[in-house]
Design an enzyme around this catalytic site. Structure first.
Site, PDB file in Angstrom:
ATOM      1  N   HIS A 193      33.928   6.930  -8.002  1.00 17.74           N
ATOM      2  CA  HIS A 193      32.579   7.223  -8.485  1.00 17.74           C
ATOM      3  C   HIS A 193      32.246   6.502  -9.792  1.00 17.74           C
ATOM      4  CE1 HIS A 193      31.864  10.682 -11.396  1.00 17.74           C
ATOM      5  NE2 HIS A 193      30.723  10.069 -11.371  1.00 17.74           N
ATOM      6  N   GLU A 434      31.715   8.456   8.802  1.00 15.06           N
ATOM      7  CA  GLU A 434      32.685   8.120   7.754  1.00 15.06           C
ATOM      8  C   GLU A 434      34.001   8.859   7.915  1.00 15.06           C
ATOM      9  OE1 GLU A 434      30.934   8.781   3.890  1.00 15.06           O
ATOM     10  OE2 GLU A 434      29.977  10.628   4.493  1.00 15.06           O
ATOM     11  N   ASP A 458      34.712   5.988   2.838  1.00 11.97           N
ATOM     12  CA  ASP A 458      35.413   7.174   3.326  1.00 11.97           C
ATOM     13  C   ASP A 458      36.106   6.909   4.657  1.00 11.97           C
ATOM     14  OD1 ASP A 458      35.237   9.327   1.469  1.00 11.97           O
ATOM     15  OD2 ASP A 458      33.068   9.216   1.743  1.00 11.97           O
ATOM     16  N   CYS A 505      26.903   0.977   5.183  1.00 10.36           N
ATOM     17  CA  CYS A 505      26.472   1.104   3.782  1.00 10.36           C
ATOM     18  C   CYS A 505      27.648   1.263   2.824  1.00 10.36           C
ATOM     19  CB  CYS A 505      25.492   2.261   3.621  1.00 10.36           C
ATOM     20  SG  CYS A 505      26.198   3.855   4.026  1.00 10.36           S
TER      21      CYS A 505
HETATM   22  C1  PEP Z   1      31.052   5.582   2.091  1.00  9.33           C
HETATM   23  O1  PEP Z   1      31.822   6.543   2.173  1.00  9.33           O
HETATM   24  O2  PEP Z   1      31.315   4.451   2.514  1.00  9.33           O
HETATM   25  C2  PEP Z   1      29.735   5.730   1.463  1.00  9.33           C
HETATM   26  C3  PEP Z   1      28.829   4.790   1.532  1.00  9.33           C
HETATM   27  O3  PEP Z   1      29.500   6.843   0.774  1.00  9.33           O
HETATM   28  P1  PEP Z   1      30.171   7.198  -0.630  1.00  9.33           P
HETATM   29  O4  PEP Z   1      30.796   5.965  -1.189  1.00  9.33           O
HETATM   30  O5  PEP Z   1      29.057   7.702  -1.479  1.00  9.33           O
HETATM   31  O6  PEP Z   1      31.158   8.263  -0.262  1.00  9.33           O
HETATM   32 MG    MG Z   2      31.158   8.513   1.822  1.00 11.08          MG
END
Ligand code: PEP
Ligand code: MG
Length: 590
Positions: A193, A434, A458, A505
């Site tokens: 994060h 994911e 994920d 994404c």
């Molecule tokens: C992912 O898990 O690839 C995603 C885009 O969501 P985050 O990185 O916010 O978990």
């Molecule tokens: Mg994710």
């Protein structure tokens, strides 16, 4: 130069600055007994430290209020009220009167308070544990005479490179954009994060440095290279000049890429790819819109919650979503519902879990807290009036979750209708794929959802059982592993059969070699960090789908991620030789 520390590139850009070390952790407190005649002086020392801590908190509060608004600043009111608590003061004074040194007395009482709060049945009180810890650290640092690391006291233009173990919400909210030029952390990876937040803020960052906070004392001149993940300590003037040179080159390369903003994302054989941006904070929406993205493929709404004492209310959320919609003037904007809790973004107020990676996170938490969830859904349905909004649910593993979310969405619509508030109900609802479960069983979802978006951060974590935030495991986090490629392929095929859109994404889409693989696997929608939009567009415009398909087939046949990378790189290199757009070679994969 003294030395270099190699970490993980998290957010691009080269800066020269000075280390601002933030050791925001509980110090060791020695046992010390004080003689009777020194007790009054010890009590005075204690009171002086508490008074000074309050003074600092007042400063922090004022500054955060000016920069981020009163809601965010409220965290610090809570902390001040802890220091003003009579019971706490009485408890610490009593121990000092029993000849225990002030720091130990304070430490013992705070430990007891934190334990008591963390076990409290009221979530409101459990939520205060983070504040108690901040107060605990602040007062102990003053009593022990430790270097003052408070980020608040940085003079403007200090060119500070913030070096810390990890970035907590209470630090994040204090970050002073005028004095902090880069971030370096011991912990974290490209997909953790702090990295995502640094990219959103446009601050160069290196994470996963492991030993930065122990190797640095504070004040050193450093060069931080967010593109290669390198932190150079005490560089010579000539070395700095070389970095400036690289910085200029990067700027020129970036300017060249920016020229692509107005061009279409279309392959050499004429296949259009929809290239959207990932937006984490409403503040970055306008810049993301200028990057040439055709809308937002993922807005991570949980960043609205970072560093807050309370969840944002419906009105505040509505304004945030509306701002992003307006920045993209009618282009599709995919907003994901809160992905908080568990390992993702620990939230105060909820019991810690023995296995947070598999814990109460994202859709699980939202479904269990329907009022919190419906507040967000109402804000989204209201914002939908301002453009082409689509709602996306995180961490879906079963159809039941989709159906339960849809029911709450309907309820949110009815509530708005009953209240006579303007909104839309015909909003597409999609899910993130994911987890391996969602990918393998994606066919169970197609009937009830409008689109898929593959979250590779994920998906890789859960498929390979590799914690995405663990710097020690970073080399094992391999999106090109055969299992991951097969899961992506499966999801794309299911989406095609079900006639629904599928996008990617996760971070994988932002990396040129992997974007090439994804196009070859049949993905026609990518959502990437705004800064990566031109880079990925350049790749799209430099390849043919036919060529990408061949490369992806070879990657799928590979026995290891390394082999797959090799197969892809070889074919992309061939392409690069013949492409007018790949004139300066490919950047490293990070
Ligand atoms: C992912 O898990 O690839 C995603 C885009 O969501 P985050 O990185 O916010 O978990
Ligand atoms: Mg994710």
């Amino acid at each position: 130069m003294d030395r270099k520390i190699q970490g993980i590139p998290a957010s691009p850009g080269i800066v020269v600055g000075y280390v601002h070390l933030l050791r925001w952790e509980l110090p060791d407190v020695p046992q010390r007994i004080i003689p009777d005649d020194q007790v009054p002086a010890e009590l005075e020392r204690l009171d002086a430290a508490v008074a000074r801590a309050k003074e600092r908190l007042r400063h922090v509060r004022e500054r955060v209020e000016a920069s981020a608004g009163p809601e965010e600043a409220a965290i610090f009111d809570v902390q001040m009220s802890v220091l003003e608590d009579r019971e706490l003061t009485r408890g610490v004074h009593a121990l000092v009167r029993q000849n225990i040194a002030a720091e130990k007395a304070f430490d013992l009482v705070m430990l007891e308070w934190r334990t008591r709060f963390s076990r409290h049945s009221s979530p409101m009180l459990r939520e205060r544990v983070g504040d108690l810890t901040d107060v605990h650290i602040r007062v102990l640092s003053l009593l022990l005479g430790l270097p003052d690391h408070d980020p608040v006291e940085l003079p403007p233009g200090a060119k500070a490179v913030l070096v810390t173990h990890d970035l907590t919400p209470s630090i994040t909210v204090q970050l002073d954009r005028h004095s902090i030029v880069a971030i370096a952390t011991d912990a974290g990876t490209r997909t953790s994060h702090v990295a995502i937040l640094a990219r959103s803020l446009g601050l160069p960052a290196v994470v996963g440095l492991r030993t930065a906070t122990t190797e640095l004392a504070g004040g050193e001149r450093v060069v931080l290279d967010g593109s290669t993940g390198m932190l150079a300590i005490n560089p010579t003037d000539e070395e700095i000049e070389r970095y400036h040179e690289r910085q200029r080159e990067e700027e020129i390369a970036e300017a060249a890429l920016t020229e692509l903003a107005a061009l279409e994302a279309i392959t050499l054989d004429g296949v259009r790819v929809t290239l959207r941006a990932n937006v984490d904070l409403p503040d970055e929406a306008e810049a993301a819109a200028r990057s040439g993205a055709e809308g937002v493929g993922l807005m991570r709404t949980e960043f609205l919650v970072v560093g807050r004492a309370n969840m944002p209310d419906e009105e505040e959320q509505y304004r945030a979503y509306r701002r992003v919609m307006e920045a993209f003037a009618g282009k599709p904007v995919v907003i994901r519902t809160f992905d908080v809790g568990g390992d993702k973004l620990p939230m105060g107020g909820f019991p810690s879990e023995p296995n947070p990676f598999l814990g109460w996170r994202a859709i699980r938490m939202c479904l269990d807290q329907p009022e919190l969830f419906k507040t967000q859904l109402r804000a989204l349905l209201r914002a939908a009036v301002h453009g082409d909004l689509r709602i996306m649910l995180p961490l879906i593993v079963t159809l039941d979750e989709v159906l339960a979310a849809r029911k709450l969405l309907d309820e949110a619509g009815s509530e708005l209708r009953a209240a006579g508030v303007e909104h839309r109900i015909d909003v597409p609802l999609g899910v993130m794929i994911e987890t391996p479960a969602a990918a393998v069983a994606s066919d169970t979802l197609t009937h009830d959802v409008d689109f898929f978006s593959i979250g590779t951060n994920d998906l890789v974590q859960y498929t390979l059982a590799v914690d995405r935030g663990n710097a020690n495991l970073a080399p094992r986090f391999t999106p090109l592993h055969p299992a991951v490629l097969r899961l992506i392929k499966r999801t794309v095929e299911v989406a095609e059969l079900g006639d629904i859109d599928v996008a990617v994404c996760g971070e994988m889409a932002s990396q040129p070699l992997m974007a090439f693989a994804l196009i070859g696997l049949g993905v026609r929608q990518l959502s990437v960090a705004p800064r990566s939009v031109p880079l990925v567009k350049r790749i799209i415009r430099s390849v043919t789908v036919a060529h990408a398909k061949l490369a992806a087939s070879a990657a799928l046949r590979a026995l290891t991620a390394e082999q797959a990378r090799h197969e892809l790189a070889r074919r992309l290199d061939d392409t690069a030789q013949n492409s007018p757009y790949l004139y300066d070679g490919l950047p490293s994969e990070g």
